[in-house]
Enzyme design. Structure first.
Site, PDB file in Angstrom:
ATOM      1  N   THR A  18       0.721  -1.028  -0.044  1.00 16.02           N
ATOM      2  CA  THR A  18      -0.143  -0.029  -0.136  1.00 16.02           C
ATOM      3  C   THR A  18       0.934   1.322  -0.061  1.00 16.02           C
ATOM      4  O   THR A  18       0.313   2.234  -0.399  1.00 16.02           O
ATOM      5  CB  THR A  18      -0.941  -0.120   1.121  1.00 16.02           C
ATOM      6  OG1 THR A  18      -0.167  -0.614   2.363  1.00 16.02           O
ATOM      7  CG2 THR A  18      -2.069  -0.745   0.946  1.00 16.02           C
ATOM      8  N   ARG A  22       8.536  -1.929   1.562  1.00 17.96           N
ATOM      9  CA  ARG A  22       9.066  -1.641   2.991  1.00 17.96           C
ATOM     10  C   ARG A  22       9.570  -3.073   3.537  1.00 17.96           C
ATOM     11  O   ARG A  22       9.121  -4.165   3.421  1.00 17.96           O
ATOM     12  CB  ARG A  22       7.911  -1.471   4.069  1.00 17.96           C
ATOM     13  CG  ARG A  22       7.610   0.043   3.757  1.00 17.96           C
ATOM     14  CD  ARG A  22       6.850   0.588   4.853  1.00 17.96           C
ATOM     15  NE  ARG A  22       6.002   1.748   4.560  1.00 17.96           N
ATOM     16  CZ  ARG A  22       4.778   2.328   5.173  1.00 17.96           C
ATOM     17  NH1 ARG A  22       4.304   1.689   6.028  1.00 17.96           N
ATOM     18  NH2 ARG A  22       4.640   3.415   4.580  1.00 17.96           N
ATOM     19  N   LYS A 126       9.250   4.511  -1.938  1.00 10.17           N
ATOM     20  CA  LYS A 126       8.182   4.666  -2.885  1.00 10.17           C
ATOM     21  C   LYS A 126       8.109   5.429  -4.060  1.00 10.17           C
ATOM     22  O   LYS A 126       8.838   6.652  -3.786  1.00 10.17           O
ATOM     23  CB  LYS A 126       6.824   4.764  -1.686  1.00 10.17           C
ATOM     24  CG  LYS A 126       6.022   5.843  -2.065  1.00 10.17           C
ATOM     25  CD  LYS A 126       4.687   5.990  -1.144  1.00 10.17           C
ATOM     26  CE  LYS A 126       4.578   7.338  -0.445  1.00 10.17           C
ATOM     27  NZ  LYS A 126       3.330   7.360   0.207  1.00 10.17           N
ATOM     28  N   ASP A 277       4.068  11.532  12.737  1.00 11.29           N
ATOM     29  CA  ASP A 277       4.801  10.055  12.363  1.00 11.29           C
ATOM     30  C   ASP A 277       6.272  10.515  11.910  1.00 11.29           C
ATOM     31  O   ASP A 277       6.679  11.537  11.454  1.00 11.29           O
ATOM     32  CB  ASP A 277       4.162   9.197  11.829  1.00 11.29           C
ATOM     33  CG  ASP A 277       3.778   9.271  10.346  1.00 11.29           C
ATOM     34  OD1 ASP A 277       4.087  10.479   9.875  1.00 11.29           O
ATOM     35  OD2 ASP A 277       3.692   8.453   9.442  1.00 11.29           O
ATOM     36  N   ASP A 279       7.427  10.237   8.680  1.00 14.51           N
ATOM     37  CA  ASP A 279       7.578  10.739   7.400  1.00 14.51           C
ATOM     38  C   ASP A 279       6.526  11.975   7.562  1.00 14.51           C
ATOM     39  O   ASP A 279       6.604  12.604   6.348  1.00 14.51           O
ATOM     40  CB  ASP A 279       7.334  10.008   6.503  1.00 14.51           C
ATOM     41  CG  ASP A 279       5.934   9.337   6.175  1.00 14.51           C
ATOM     42  OD1 ASP A 279       5.359   8.959   7.386  1.00 14.51           O
ATOM     43  OD2 ASP A 279       5.499   9.002   5.272  1.00 14.51           O
ATOM     44  N   THR A 344      -8.164   0.638   2.401  1.00 17.33           N
ATOM     45  CA  THR A 344      -7.261   0.998   3.210  1.00 17.33           C
ATOM     46  C   THR A 344      -6.242   1.386   2.251  1.00 17.33           C
ATOM     47  O   THR A 344      -5.645   0.875   1.206  1.00 17.33           O
ATOM     48  CB  THR A 344      -6.710  -0.096   4.089  1.00 17.33           C
ATOM     49  OG1 THR A 344      -7.872  -0.205   4.993  1.00 17.33           O
ATOM     50  CG2 THR A 344      -5.667   0.372   4.818  1.00 17.33           C
ATOM     51  N   GLU A 363      -8.068   8.273   7.379  1.00 21.13           N
ATOM     52  CA  GLU A 363      -8.098   6.925   7.661  1.00 21.13           C
ATOM     53  C   GLU A 363      -7.896   6.904   9.161  1.00 21.13           C
ATOM     54  O   GLU A 363      -7.516   7.806   9.776  1.00 21.13           O
ATOM     55  CB  GLU A 363      -6.768   6.212   7.090  1.00 21.13           C
ATOM     56  CG  GLU A 363      -6.846   6.304   5.441  1.00 21.13           C
ATOM     57  CD  GLU A 363      -5.528   5.254   5.313  1.00 21.13           C
ATOM     58  OE1 GLU A 363      -5.899   3.930   4.837  1.00 21.13           O
ATOM     59  OE2 GLU A 363      -4.519   5.865   4.916  1.00 21.13           O
ATOM     60  N   GLU A 364      -8.565   5.741   9.643  1.00 24.32           N
ATOM     61  CA  GLU A 364      -8.545   5.457  11.257  1.00 24.32           C
ATOM     62  C   GLU A 364      -6.988   5.359  11.602  1.00 24.32           C
ATOM     63  O   GLU A 364      -6.867   5.652  12.962  1.00 24.32           O
ATOM     64  CB  GLU A 364      -9.404   4.310  11.387  1.00 24.32           C
ATOM     65  CG  GLU A 364      -8.776   3.030  10.932  1.00 24.32           C
ATOM     66  CD  GLU A 364      -7.703   2.567  11.109  1.00 24.32           C
ATOM     67  OE1 GLU A 364      -7.287   2.576  12.208  1.00 24.32           O
ATOM     68  OE2 GLU A 364      -6.890   1.976   9.966  1.00 24.32           O
ATOM     69  N   SER A 365      -6.146   5.379  10.662  1.00 24.71           N
ATOM     70  CA  SER A 365      -4.925   5.017  11.240  1.00 24.71           C
ATOM     71  C   SER A 365      -4.110   6.374  11.527  1.00 24.71           C
ATOM     72  O   SER A 365      -2.935   6.590  11.403  1.00 24.71           O
ATOM     73  CB  SER A 365      -3.993   4.175  10.133  1.00 24.71           C
ATOM     74  OG  SER A 365      -4.056   4.962   8.941  1.00 24.71           O
ATOM     75  N   LYS A 376      -1.638  12.020   2.691  1.00 23.62           N
ATOM     76  CA  LYS A 376      -2.207  12.794   3.947  1.00 23.62           C
ATOM     77  C   LYS A 376      -1.244  13.426   4.557  1.00 23.62           C
ATOM     78  O   LYS A 376       0.201  13.360   4.174  1.00 23.62           O
ATOM     79  CB  LYS A 376      -2.374  11.654   4.847  1.00 23.62           C
ATOM     80  CG  LYS A 376      -1.548  10.497   5.050  1.00 23.62           C
ATOM     81  CD  LYS A 376      -2.231   9.055   5.838  1.00 23.62           C
ATOM     82  CE  LYS A 376      -0.895   8.359   5.771  1.00 23.62           C
ATOM     83  NZ  LYS A 376      -1.312   6.878   5.848  1.00 23.62           N
ATOM     84  N   ARG A 496      -5.544  -6.999  12.000  1.00 24.40           N
ATOM     85  CA  ARG A 496      -5.960  -5.714  12.458  1.00 24.40           C
ATOM     86  C   ARG A 496      -7.212  -5.895  12.688  1.00 24.40           C
ATOM     87  O   ARG A 496      -8.181  -6.580  11.618  1.00 24.40           O
ATOM     88  CB  ARG A 496      -5.657  -4.496  11.654  1.00 24.40           C
ATOM     89  CG  ARG A 496      -4.386  -4.193  11.347  1.00 24.40           C
ATOM     90  CD  ARG A 496      -4.160  -2.689  10.787  1.00 24.40           C
ATOM     91  NE  ARG A 496      -2.935  -2.269  10.247  1.00 24.40           N
ATOM     92  CZ  ARG A 496      -1.764  -2.523  10.816  1.00 24.40           C
ATOM     93  NH1 ARG A 496      -1.759  -2.454  12.130  1.00 24.40           N
ATOM     94  NH2 ARG A 496      -0.699  -1.867  10.317  1.00 24.40           N
TER      95      ARG A 496
HETATM   96  C1  VG1 Z   1      -1.344   1.088   7.565  1.00 24.35           C
HETATM   97  C2  VG1 Z   1      -2.604   1.844   7.852  1.00 24.35           C
HETATM   98  C3  VG1 Z   1      -3.259   2.437   6.427  1.00 24.35           C
HETATM   99  C4  VG1 Z   1      -2.308   3.387   5.961  1.00 24.35           C
HETATM  100  C5  VG1 Z   1      -0.845   2.660   5.776  1.00 24.35           C
HETATM  101  C6  VG1 Z   1       0.165   3.573   5.304  1.00 24.35           C
HETATM  102  O1  VG1 Z   1      -1.533   0.062   6.385  1.00 24.35           O
HETATM  103  O2  VG1 Z   1      -3.569   0.739   8.250  1.00 24.35           O
HETATM  104  O3  VG1 Z   1      -4.441   3.054   7.099  1.00 24.35           O
HETATM  105  O4  VG1 Z   1      -2.618   4.066   4.870  1.00 24.35           O
HETATM  106  O5  VG1 Z   1      -0.337   2.099   6.781  1.00 24.35           O
HETATM  107  O6  VG1 Z   1       0.422   4.702   6.216  1.00 24.35           O
HETATM  108  P1  VG1 Z   1      -1.678  -1.567   7.011  1.00 24.35           P
HETATM  109  O7  VG1 Z   1      -1.742  -2.279   5.578  1.00 24.35           O
HETATM  110  O8  VG1 Z   1      -0.469  -1.756   7.706  1.00 24.35           O
HETATM  111  O9  VG1 Z   1      -2.999  -1.650   7.742  1.00 24.35           O
HETATM  112  V1  VG1 Z   1       2.152   5.430   6.135  1.00 24.35           V
HETATM  113  O10 VG1 Z   1       1.853   6.700   7.534  1.00 24.35           O
HETATM  114  O11 VG1 Z   1       2.653   4.168   7.017  1.00 24.35           O
HETATM  115  O12 VG1 Z   1       2.494   5.857   4.989  1.00 24.35           O
HETATM  116 CO    CO Z   2       3.491   7.953   7.395  1.00 25.09          CO
END
Ligand code: VG1
Ligand code: CO
Length: 543
Positions: A18, A22, A126, A277, A279, A344, A363-365, A376, A496
């Site tokens: 996503t 990584r 990325k 966070d 980044d 997501t 997003e909830e995260s 974001k 999750r």
């Molecule tokens: C997590 C979050 C998701 C977010 C992604 C990247 O993904 O749940 O909402 O978009 O990290 O965020 P996953 O697949 O681990 O649930 V960031 O700030 O790490 O670019």
């Molecule tokens: Co981030």
């Protein structure tokens, strides 16, 4: 300066998720690994000839070395120019802004976001497209395909480029422009928000604590909050980026930003607390004595965004990822605007923003953003909150209390089971998938199941379909339990479990979230048999 063509072979497992690729840092540092992936990006996007790229990262361990490799490879591949943040630093939203502002062919962002940094921790890379957003699936599919057939990479043999000095230099035939990482971003923020009102708020004695978590937003927050908005010196804490984030976990949630939570729940708490966070694309919002969940924050921002100059004309629509609570849906309904539910991952918002169908998304995260960039944006969310606080002159707690009175409250929590053996996590998901059709109508832990399905998304803009985006179970009254496996982890599988219930009784709007969610939590366990499958008695992280 010599151009080299180095033979390599496909390396297994270089499939971008996503948020790009990584892996453990030592994996990226392995022989040919980074080079292999960078060449695959270049090949996957049709070569670099004549193109300009933005390059920068969150300053984590290996950021500096990796950027030098990327620059030498970009020059060898015939790129016209690279725009690089000074000392290799660019927050993710600042990189997105630069890509857009300078109309480049995209950019490379070096980060594993909220994952820890260091030789034993995580690294990531990325590619973002010319709209400034993460590459969509059809692009990452081509990059992945290139990793499967790669036979050689191109690189220039030369010494390091000095990234400490602002200005322009050349590497072979490629121009390298080293820019101030903060300047353009700060100017963008100034164009969106009422800086005079926020300055007046701080001048009136309003106190804030911003925890940069030793990560990339330190310099941005210090310049904008303390420098331009007049917040007291010391408002920004842990503001110097460090390669291992001070040994911490730069994930702005109540677990990893506990220090901030403790201050905000304490006796002499400031008026407003926030964190970002690794980044800089995530945010955490805390009022005096009150943690605001990201889902609630998105809903409040949607309801009040018109108070900021950039959104005074109203919102075109809003979007949230599927596991994000439905709080924003009710705001959208009241405003009479569209609300989109996407899988997501930030990349699914891009098309909606580009097409002018959505203005805010989240997003909830803890990732919230708008159409000002295509990522974001942590500090942006903090500044929108500050703008709203400055105009309403209400406290965070009062704003939220009013919001819940008007719209009801979505109690919400995410339970993460980390580093579960992949087989076990997959077994849980497939067992649950198998029983989904039988669930509707059943009563579990006093809750009636009204729906159960596996989420798939049909993009309303480009018509593409994304399947397998999480298993969701709906309960009468609006509650939900959602199950999905993380796509960003670097070890084992992370399960999750997203839990939600809706409360509209004015007498029940101020409960503890875990207590309010107890029936949904119990139902999720009974339906999915999490303990039996994972062998875990409890989640590792509750946010
Ligand atoms: C997590 C979050 C998701 C977010 C992604 C990247 O993904 O749940 O909402 O978009 O990290 O965020 P996953 O697949 O681990 O649930 V960031 O700030 O790490 O670019
Ligand atoms: Co981030």
């Amino acid at each position: 300066m010599k151009r080299l063509k180095i033979e390599t072979r496909p390396i297994a497992g270089q499939k971008p998720g996503t948020s790009g690729l990584r892996k453990k840092t030592h994996v990226f540092m392995g022989q040919h690994y980074l080079e292999n992936y960078v060449q695959s990006i270049f090949d996957g996007i049709g070569g670099l000839g004549g193109k300009t790229l933005v390059v920068g990262g969150d300053g984590r361990y290996f950021n500096d070395r990796a950027i030098q490799v990327i620059l030498r490879m970009a020059a060898a591949s015939g790129a016209k120019a690279c725009i690089v943040g000074q000392n290799g630093i660019l927050s993710t939203p600042a990189a997105s802004n630069l890509i857009r502002k300078r109309s480049t062919s995209g950019g490379l962002i070096l980060s594993a976001s909220h994952n820890p940094g260091g030789p034993e921790a995580d690294f990531g890379l990325k590619y973002n497209t010319p709209n400034g957003g993460p590459a969509p699936e059809h692009v990452t599919d081509r990059i992945y395909a290139a990793t499967q057939t790669i036979a050689a990479y191109h690189i220039i043999e030369t010494g390091d480029v000095d990234l400490g000095r602002l200005g322009t230099s050349t590497l072979d035939r490629m121009t390298i422009e080293v820019v101030d990482p903060v300047a353009d971003y700060a100017a963008l923020m100034e164009s969106l928000f009422d800086f005079d009102a926020i300055r007046a708020l701080f001048a009136s004695g309003f106190r804030m604590r911003f925890d940069a978590m030793h990560a990339v937003t330190g310099p941005y927050a210090t310049e904008i909050l303390e420098g331009r908005l007049g917040a007291a010196p010391g408002t920004v804490v842990h503001g110097t980026p460090s390669p291992d984030f001070g040994g911490g976990h730069p994930d702005p949630n109540p677990i990893w930003a506990k220090e901030l939570i403790d201050v905000m729940m304490g006796k002499d708490a400031p008026d407003f607390g926030a964190a970002s966070d690794g980044d800089g694309d995530r945010n955490m919002i805390v009022g005096r004595g009150l943690y605001v969940t990201p889902s609630d924050s998105l809903a409040l921002l949607a309801a009040q965004a018109h108070l900021a100059p950039a959104y005074a004309g109203g919102l075109k629509g809003v979007a949230r990822s599927m596991p994000t609570s439905g709080a924003v849906d009710r705001v959208a309904a009241k405003l009479g605007i569209a609300c989109y539910e996407t899988p997501t991952g930030r990349k699914f918002f891009g098309n909606l923003l580009d097409a002018g169908r959505a203005t805010l998304c989240g997003e909830e995260s803890a990732g919230t953003g708008s159409d000002h960039v295509r990522e974001k944006d942590g500090l942006w969310a903090v500044l929108l909150w500050l703008n709203i606080l400055a105009v309403t002159k209400q406290s965070v707690a009062d704003l939220m209390a009013d919001h819940w009175q008007t719209y009801g409250r979505n109690y919400y929590s995410r339970h993460d089971y980390e580093d579960v053996e992949a087989d076990k996590a997959n077994a849980l998901m497939s067992a649950l998938r198998d029983v989904l059709p039988d669930l509707p109508g059943r009563e579990v832990q006093g809750l009636t199941i009204t729906s159960a399905d596996e989420f798939a998304y049909d993009d309303p803009v480009d018509g593409s379909r994304s399947e397998g985006q999480g298993l969701r179970i709906g309960f009468a009254g609006g509650g939900r339990a959602v199950f999905r496996l993380s796509g960003t982890g670097t070890v084992g599988a992370t399960l999750r479990v997203y839990l939600e219930s809706v409360e509209t009784d004015p007498a029940k709007l101020h409960q503890d979230a875990q207590a309010a969610l107890a029936p949904v939590i119990a139902a999720a366990e009974e339906i999915a048999r999490i303990k039996a499958h994972t062998g875990r008695a409890a989640p590792d992280v509750i946010t």
